[in-house]
Design an enzyme around this catalytic site. Structure first.
Site: not given
Ligand code: MRU
Length: 361
Positions: A53-55, A90, A200, A240, A250-251
């Site tokens: 996970r993570g962009a 995703r 996370q 993201d 972002n999250k």
């Molecule tokens: O759903 P995820 O865990 O894949 O999302 C990741 C995020 O949103 C992180 O906060 C992040 O800032 C992006 S990845 C560096």
């Protein structure tokens, strides 16, 4: 970064086998488990289930997924179907689509016989570039963090979700400057919000602990109080997808932190590499927001009293639940964007100062 003292990336090809290995992020922070992925379907499932996970890491994983698919069959139909399968895993992180577009442009013109080897090479290149870009985000972001330090005080940093090395191939985005500060001997401390429902923030706490960075985990809802009290010098998060006007997906929960930071007069920075910037997306309203499974809220995962992993039900199976996984922070709340090329205003003009080649793109 290091895990139990050993330098480790989050994904790597297995020498002599058509396979990659990943750190299974669904097992952390309770157990460190390496998982072997042998096929396109393994990779797609690992992305969907958030074992990776993570962009930035999602993008790199997808590139390796294409290499795995082409190692079995490399005709046009297989390549196009693999691109489609991975693109559907995703929706919000644009790095996935950026990586798939890049491997498609590289592989489609090649004869089928040359594609598998080229796919492995290109995936490796994307992974190496991610490491280098994140390292450079650390260098630029460190200057920003230092500018927020109050003389004679420990630097108090707040972050949300996990934008550390686990979310990339190495170093991280938002956490790269944090590691750079720690490695430079800057007295600093990180406030880590739990990040319900998938928590996370616990991954962030795990990786900060591996590196020895002082940190404290807080409930998401405690962030506003800490900002209002003047406890926090700077907020830094990842992204993201960054739209062409500087709006940031972002999250979920990021926007609330940005609002609270602005109300408290605390700088709010967003760190991300080029692969997260979507110049084709005019503003945040155009960014697709992922809706995830309701059971992510209905069930809580962890260890029981005897240390065995398991899930606890906190809501009945038929309780109505909404689970949007991201939100959009308007550019007006972002003090600056930090990328591998430096720092800029969160605006179209700001982004174009760092990426002038996109002006007529
Ligand atoms: O759903 P995820 O865990 O894949 O999302 C990741 C995020 O949103 C992180 O906060 C992040 O800032 C992006 S990845 C560096």
């Amino acid at each position: 970064m290091k895990v139990h003292g050993t330098p480790t990336r989050t994904i790597w090809p297995v020498a002599g086998a058509d396979a990659v290995e990943i750190i299974d992020q669904t097992a952390l922070p309770h157990s460190y488990r390496v998982l072997r992925l042998n096929s396109l379907d393994d990779v797609a499932q690992a992305i969907r289930s958030m074992q990776v996970r993570g962009a930035p890491l999602i993008g790199v994983s997808a590139a390796y997924g294409i290499a795995l698919a082409l190692s079995r069959r490399a005709d046009d139909a297989t390549l196009l179907a693999a691109l489609q399968t991975l693109a559907a895993t995703r929706p919000t992180a644009v790095n996935l689509h950026w990586a798939l577009a890049r491997v498609q442009a590289c592989l489609l013109p090649l004869p089928a016989a040359a594609r598998a080897a080229a796919a492995w090479l290109e995936a490796g290149r994307i992974a190496d570039e991610d490491v280098d870009q994140c390292r450079r985000i650390g260098v630029h972001g460190l200057q920003r963090l230092l500018s927020c330090r109050r003389a004679g005080h420990r630097l108090e940093i707040m972050t949300h979700c996990n934008a550390g090395w686990l979310a990339t191939v190495d170093h991280g985005t938002a956490l790269a400057p944090v590691y750079a500060a720690f490695d430079a001997g800057i007295d600093s401390h990180v406030w880590v919000s739990e990040t319900r429902p998938r928590n996370q923030g616990l991954l962030t706490a795990w990786e900060l602990r591996q590196h020895g960075v002082p940190h404290t985990v807080i409930a998401d809802n405690a962030a506003g109080l800490l900002l209002a009290r003047g406890t926090i010098d700077v907020v830094i998060v990842g992204a993201d997808r960054i739209a062409a006007n500087g709006d940031v997906a972002n999250k979920v929960g990021t926007w609330l932190k940005a609002l609270a930071a602005q109300a408290a007069g605390v700088p709010f920075y967003v760190a991300a590499p080029r692969s997260t910037i979507d110049f084709a997306c005019a503003s945040g309203g155009d960014i697709p927001i992922e809706e995830r499974a309701a059971d992510e809220l209905r069930l809580v995962h962890g260890l029981d009293g005897a240390g065995h992993p398991g899930a606890l039900r906190q809501l009945p199976a038929d309780e109505a639940v909404a689970n949007p996984a991201f939100d959009v922070t308007p550019a007006s709340l972002v003090s600056a964007l930090i990328s591998e090329r430096g720092t800029c205003a969160a605006s179209r003009e700001g982004l174009l100062t760092l990426y002038p080649e996109e002006r007529h793109g």
